[in-house]
Design a protein around this motif. Structure first.
Motif, PDB file in Angstrom:
ATOM      1  N   VAL A 165       5.937  -0.358  -0.174  1.00 12.79           N
ATOM      2  CA  VAL A 165       5.073   0.939  -0.521  1.00 12.79           C
ATOM      3  C   VAL A 165       4.796   0.874  -2.068  1.00 12.79           C
ATOM      4  CG1 VAL A 165       6.113   1.983   1.376  1.00 12.79           C
ATOM      5  CG2 VAL A 165       7.329   2.058  -0.686  1.00 12.79           C
ATOM      6  N   ASN A 166       5.012  -0.235  -2.796  1.00 10.16           N
ATOM      7  CA  ASN A 166       4.604  -0.019  -4.215  1.00 10.16           C
ATOM      8  C   ASN A 166       4.571  -1.640  -4.768  1.00 10.16           C
ATOM      9  OD1 ASN A 166       7.285  -0.779  -5.623  1.00 10.16           O
ATOM     10  ND2 ASN A 166       7.866   0.973  -4.731  1.00 10.16           N
TER      11      ASN A 166
ATOM     12  N   GLU B 243       5.269   2.637  -9.685  1.00  6.75           N
ATOM     13  CA  GLU B 243       6.252   1.870 -10.074  1.00  6.75           C
ATOM     14  C   GLU B 243       5.657   0.501 -10.746  1.00  6.75           C
ATOM     15  OE1 GLU B 243       9.992   0.821  -8.152  1.00  6.75           O
ATOM     16  OE2 GLU B 243       9.670   2.705  -7.028  1.00  6.75           O
TER      17      GLU B 243
ATOM     18  N   ARG C 122      -2.001   2.008   4.832  1.00  5.92           N
ATOM     19  CA  ARG C 122      -0.815   0.932   5.311  1.00  5.92           C
ATOM     20  C   ARG C 122      -0.532   0.792   6.536  1.00  5.92           C
ATOM     21  NH1 ARG C 122       3.075   3.101   2.462  1.00  5.92           N
ATOM     22  NH2 ARG C 122       4.003   4.494   4.349  1.00  5.92           N
TER      23      ARG C 122
ATOM     24  N   GLU D 138       8.094  -3.448  -5.304  1.00  7.21           N
ATOM     25  CA  GLU D 138       8.831  -3.569  -3.802  1.00  7.21           C
ATOM     26  C   GLU D 138       8.025  -4.935  -3.174  1.00  7.21           C
ATOM     27  OE1 GLU D 138       8.679  -1.793   0.507  1.00  7.21           O
ATOM     28  OE2 GLU D 138       9.837  -0.474  -0.775  1.00  7.21           O
TER      29      GLU D 138
ATOM     30  N   MET E 246      -0.681   1.946  -7.159  1.00  9.40           N
ATOM     31  CA  MET E 246       0.467   2.085  -6.802  1.00  9.40           C
ATOM     32  C   MET E 246       1.414   2.623  -7.711  1.00  9.40           C
ATOM     33  SD  MET E 246       0.861  -0.888  -3.735  1.00  9.40           S
ATOM     34  CE  MET E 246       0.711  -2.362  -4.806  1.00  9.40           C
TER      35      MET E 246
ATOM     36  N   GLU F 177       0.767  -1.194  -0.049  1.00  7.96           N
ATOM     37  CA  GLU F 177      -0.188   0.183   0.053  1.00  7.96           C
ATOM     38  C   GLU F 177       0.786   1.164  -0.068  1.00  7.96           C
ATOM     39  OE1 GLU F 177      -2.521   2.344  -0.186  1.00  7.96           O
ATOM     40  OE2 GLU F 177      -3.717   0.869   0.138  1.00  7.96           O
ATOM     41  N   ASP F 178       0.787   2.226  -0.903  1.00 11.38           N
ATOM     42  CA  ASP F 178       1.497   3.364  -1.034  1.00 11.38           C
ATOM     43  C   ASP F 178       0.857   4.511  -0.240  1.00 11.38           C
ATOM     44  OD1 ASP F 178      -0.707   3.887  -2.901  1.00 11.38           O
ATOM     45  OD2 ASP F 178       0.128   5.295  -3.935  1.00 11.38           O
ATOM     46  N   ASP F 179      -0.380   4.512   0.520  1.00 14.63           N
ATOM     47  CA  ASP F 179      -0.847   5.473   1.336  1.00 14.63           C
ATOM     48  C   ASP F 179      -0.513   5.229   2.646  1.00 14.63           C
ATOM     49  OD1 ASP F 179      -2.783   7.711   1.881  1.00 14.63           O
ATOM     50  OD2 ASP F 179      -3.671   5.910   3.213  1.00 14.63           O
TER      51      ASP F 179
ATOM     52  N   ASN G  60       1.619  -1.165 -10.310  1.00 17.84           N
ATOM     53  CA  ASN G  60       0.357  -1.491  -9.921  1.00 17.84           C
ATOM     54  C   ASN G  60       0.040  -2.664  -9.390  1.00 17.84           C
ATOM     55  OD1 ASN G  60      -1.309  -3.063 -11.720  1.00 17.84           O
ATOM     56  ND2 ASN G  60      -0.938  -1.516 -13.189  1.00 17.84           N
TER      57      ASN G  60
END
Length: 134
Positions: free
Chosen positions: A30-31, A60, A13, A34, A58, A7-9, A62
């Motif tokens: 975070v993406n 880099e 997260r 990763e 996300m 989760e990027d938020d 999705n």
């Protein structure tokens, strides 16, 4: 029980991480790129994730692409459907088209619509048999 939260938020997260910690080990990404790295590392260590909470949008990479790649990795390694990670797509987009795409393109197991609440997450965990009605 082992969870991966991709989760990027930050707020989402953090919420998922803190809530899921009550039920097992939680790692975060975070993406999507990763998330794949972390997922692969867990497999190499023979300590796979039982549950993956994957945001759809996300940077880099999705979540749809990352989830699809997780399924490809599982197939390559001969993981049976009964032993696959449960992938729950997390999305702020609640329209039917997005949800349908998530299941078709990513082979996700289920989905959860943002904003995630204690009630919605508890219900999802109950559906998955992680928490009981007691």
């Amino acid at each position: 029980m082992k969870f991966l939260v991709a989760e990027d938020d930050f707020a989402s997260r953090n919420f998922l991480q803190l809530f899921l910690r009550r039920h097992g080990e939680v790692d975060v990404a975070v993406n999507g790129a990763e998330a794949l790295d972390v997922y692969k590392s867990a497999l190499q260590e023979n300590d796979p994730y039982q549950y993956v909470f994957m945001d759809i949008m996300m940077p880099e990479k999705n979540g749809l692409d990352a989830a699809r790649e997780i399924r490809e990795i599982e197939r390559e390694l001969g993981v049976t459907p009964a032993n696959e990670s449960v992938i729950i797509m997390v999305t702020a987009l609640s329209d039917v088209k997005t949800v349908f795409e998530a299941f078709n393109k990513s082979e996700a197991t289920d989905y959860l619509v943002k904003p995630i609440t204690v009630e919605s997450l508890t219900e999802k965990l109950r559906e998955m048999g992680i928490v009981s009605d007691e």
